[in-house]
Write a protein that holds these residues in place. Structure first.
Motif, mmCIF file in Angstrom:
data_model
loop_
_atom_site.group_PDB
_atom_site.id
_atom_site.type_symbol
_atom_site.label_atom_id
_atom_site.label_comp_id
_atom_site.label_asym_id
_atom_site.label_seq_id
_atom_site.Cartn_x
_atom_site.Cartn_y
_atom_site.Cartn_z
ATOM 1 N N ARG A 116 0.814 -1.222 0.000
ATOM 2 C CA ARG A 116 0.000 0.000 0.000
ATOM 3 C C ARG A 116 0.845 1.268 0.000
ATOM 4 N N TYR A 117 2.111 1.148 0.363
ATOM 5 C CA TYR A 117 2.980 2.313 0.431
ATOM 6 C C TYR A 117 3.987 2.379 -0.719
ATOM 7 N N ARG A 118 4.162 1.272 -1.439
ATOM 8 C CA ARG A 118 5.261 1.210 -2.399
ATOM 9 C C ARG A 118 4.824 0.445 -3.638
ATOM 10 N N ALA A 119 5.080 1.007 -4.804
ATOM 11 C CA ALA A 119 4.757 0.329 -6.060
ATOM 12 C C ALA A 119 5.772 -0.794 -6.314
ATOM 13 N N PRO A 120 5.397 -1.797 -7.089
ATOM 14 C CA PRO A 120 6.371 -2.843 -7.432
ATOM 15 C C PRO A 120 7.600 -2.251 -8.107
ATOM 16 N N ALA A 121 8.758 -2.830 -7.816
ATOM 17 C CA ALA A 121 9.991 -2.363 -8.440
ATOM 18 C C ALA A 121 9.961 -2.648 -9.939
ATOM 19 N N VAL A 122 10.661 -1.819 -10.680
ATOM 20 C CA VAL A 122 10.696 -1.941 -12.138
ATOM 21 C C VAL A 122 12.103 -2.335 -12.580
ATOM 22 N N ASP A 123 12.188 -3.408 -13.352
ATOM 23 C CA ASP A 123 13.440 -3.844 -13.978
ATOM 24 C C ASP A 123 14.573 -3.995 -12.959
ATOM 25 N N GLN A 124 14.280 -4.666 -11.879
ATOM 26 C CA GLN A 124 15.263 -4.877 -10.821
ATOM 27 C C GLN A 124 15.436 -6.372 -10.584
ATOM 28 N N VAL A 125 16.681 -6.816 -10.431
ATOM 29 C CA VAL A 125 16.933 -8.202 -10.026
ATOM 30 C C VAL A 125 16.629 -8.290 -8.534
ATOM 31 N N PRO A 126 15.647 -9.093 -8.136
ATOM 32 C CA PRO A 126 15.251 -9.110 -6.731
ATOM 33 C C PRO A 126 16.016 -10.163 -5.922
ATOM 34 N N MET A 127 15.764 -10.119 -4.645
ATOM 35 C CA MET A 127 16.258 -11.064 -3.644
ATOM 36 C C MET A 127 17.756 -10.889 -3.404
ATOM 37 N N THR A 128 18.126 -11.108 -2.141
ATOM 38 C CA THR A 128 19.486 -10.828 -1.695
ATOM 39 C C THR A 128 20.206 -12.038 -1.121
ATOM 40 N N ASP A 129 19.449 -13.100 -0.782
ATOM 41 C CA ASP A 129 20.020 -14.212 -0.019
ATOM 42 C C ASP A 129 20.234 -15.429 -0.910
ATOM 43 N N ALA A 130 21.473 -15.838 -1.075
ATOM 44 C CA ALA A 130 21.746 -17.000 -1.912
ATOM 45 C C ALA A 130 22.888 -17.817 -1.336
ATOM 46 N N ALA A 131 22.814 -19.115 -1.599
ATOM 47 C CA ALA A 131 23.949 -20.004 -1.389
ATOM 48 C C ALA A 131 24.287 -20.615 -2.734
ATOM 49 N N GLY A 132 25.575 -20.770 -2.988
ATOM 50 C CA GLY A 132 25.968 -21.314 -4.270
ATOM 51 C C GLY A 132 27.406 -21.780 -4.269
ATOM 52 N N VAL A 133 27.892 -22.074 -5.456
ATOM 53 C CA VAL A 133 29.236 -22.613 -5.637
ATOM 54 C C VAL A 133 30.031 -21.687 -6.557
ATOM 55 N N VAL A 134 31.249 -21.384 -6.175
ATOM 56 C CA VAL A 134 32.124 -20.557 -7.003
ATOM 57 C C VAL A 134 32.536 -21.355 -8.240
ATOM 58 N N VAL A 135 32.266 -20.803 -9.414
ATOM 59 C CA VAL A 135 32.595 -21.504 -10.664
ATOM 60 C C VAL A 135 33.709 -20.809 -11.447
ATOM 61 N N GLU A 136 34.042 -19.581 -11.057
ATOM 62 C CA GLU A 136 35.121 -18.861 -11.731
ATOM 63 C C GLU A 136 35.647 -17.794 -10.793
ATOM 64 N N VAL A 137 36.953 -17.546 -10.840
ATOM 65 C CA VAL A 137 37.554 -16.503 -9.998
ATOM 66 C C VAL A 137 38.460 -15.631 -10.844
ATOM 67 N N GLY A 138 38.585 -14.355 -10.418
ATOM 68 C CA GLY A 138 39.489 -13.435 -11.082
ATOM 69 C C GLY A 138 40.939 -13.758 -10.783
ATOM 70 N N SER A 139 41.827 -13.138 -11.536
ATOM 71 C CA SER A 139 43.254 -13.472 -11.478
ATOM 72 C C SER A 139 43.905 -13.153 -10.142
ATOM 73 N N GLU A 140 43.329 -12.220 -9.368
ATOM 74 C CA GLU A 140 43.956 -11.827 -8.108
ATOM 75 C C GLU A 140 43.162 -12.281 -6.879
ATOM 76 N N VAL A 141 42.180 -13.129 -7.071
ATOM 77 C CA VAL A 141 41.352 -13.599 -5.945
ATOM 78 C C VAL A 141 42.158 -14.554 -5.070
ATOM 79 N N THR A 142 42.119 -14.310 -3.758
ATOM 80 C CA THR A 142 42.829 -15.165 -2.800
ATOM 81 C C THR A 142 41.908 -15.779 -1.751
#
Length: 326
Positions: free
Chosen positions: A50-76
């Motif tokens: 009632r206070y906020r319109a649906p977001a437009v063109d936004q990737v939603p949700m913040t909470d994820a678990a997953g597996v690293v499939v690629e890393v940058g050259s300086e990642v430690t």
């Protein structure tokens, strides 16, 4: 590589978008999403309220678990194959919250998401992907309030309102720290599931603050976790002990929530908001959960976003999770 991303359509739903993977920066990690935790805020981001319109063109949700499939050259910090969790506020690494810490948020509803190596944390090894996906908002907010504020010790009384994701985590952490938990809810069935030291049904005892005082011999609770329910702040202050803390960990009310200033002053109360937590808090929490063998309470797992949103809006017990691989 192309992968699927979900974006809000501004009409209360989502649209699938094929996204071309960009080259990873030298400090970047690419994470294959295995499970997504659903939070109350995700309902109004996607569907509005009632206070906020649906977001437009936004990737939603913040909470994820997953597996690293690629890393940058300086990642430690991580390597390919590591299991990780997203952080909600990736700029908040440690120390007090600041404007900089609040300036950036994670978006994870996709097959993959890219992040800096400092933007994710290692998933607790004893938890499944479904369980680990519940941690970034609900568990961390509860941990921040119960453990990081430093006001709760063994034998202290903690009051927890409701039986949603944050509340159930708060009960677990408080009990593991040796505190006595009083849970406040309007659901008799859910109250019976908590295993709390005491339970107060607000349907039969609307003046639950007075019942807290009775249960504690008039002393009140060292910590009251306020979920921002209608008229909850006044009762939270009255239920708190002298020199106690009222931690505001949710905002779900539809009306103004007044605060009894006299009670706050008279009892020397500390009333403060609790915004999720830093990466350092997250890592401390994960170690604590592993040491104590704590596991999230999963209410339900869904492979459909609408079903997950419907469930989170219907007052679940514990956490709701979206599993695209179901």
């Amino acid at each position: 590589m192309d992968y699927t991303t979900y974006r809000t359509d501004g009409q209360g739903g989502l649209r699938r978008v094929q996204t071309a993977a960009a080259p990873l920066p030298s400090d970047g990690v690419r994470v294959a999403v295995r499970a997504v935790g659903v939070n109350f805020r995700d309902v109004y981001v996607i569907r509005g309220n009632r206070y906020r319109a649906p977001a437009v063109d936004q990737v939603p949700m913040t909470d994820a678990a997953g597996v690293v499939v690629e890393v940058g050259s300086e990642v430690t910090r991580f390597k390919v194959g590591d299991r990780v969790c997203s952080t909600v506020l990736p700029n908040w690494i440690d120390g007090p919250l600041s404007a900089h810490g609040m300036a950036r948020s994670t978006a994870v509803l996709a097959e993959y998401f890219d992040a800096g190596e400092n933007d994710v944390v290692a998933a607790p090894p004893h938890l499944s992907d479904i369980e680990a996906a519940t941690l970034p908002v609900a568990a961390l907010t509860a941990w921040h309030a119960v453990a990081e504020l430093g006001v709760v010790g063994a034998g202290d009384t903690v009051v927890v309102q409701t039986t949603g994701g944050v509340a159930v985590f708060a009960m677990q952490f408080a009990q593991a720290l040796g505190a006595r938990v009083i849970v406040v809810s309007r659901s008799r069935d859910k109250l019976e599931r908590t295993g709390a030291w005491a339970a107060i049904n607000t349907e039969t005892t609307p003046e639950w603050d007075q019942q807290v005082l009775a249960l504690t011999g008039g002393h009140g609770a060292r910590l009251v976790l306020d979920m921002g329910l209608d008229d909850s702040l006044r009762r939270s202050a009255r239920a708190a002990a002298y020199e106690g803390t009222v931690a505001i960990i949710g905002v779900v009310q539809q009306q103004t929530n007044p605060l009894d200033i006299y009670t706050v002053m008279n009892k020397n109360l500390n009333v403060r908001g609790v915004e999720t937590g830093s990466r350092a808090m997250f890592e401390r929490m994960n170690r604590f959960m592993a040491e104590h063998g704590l596991r999230p309470h999963i209410d339900s797992v869904h492979d459909d976003v609408d079903a997950a949103l419907d469930r989170i809006a219907s007052s679940p017990y514990g956490k709701v999770v979206l599993n695209p691989r179901c």
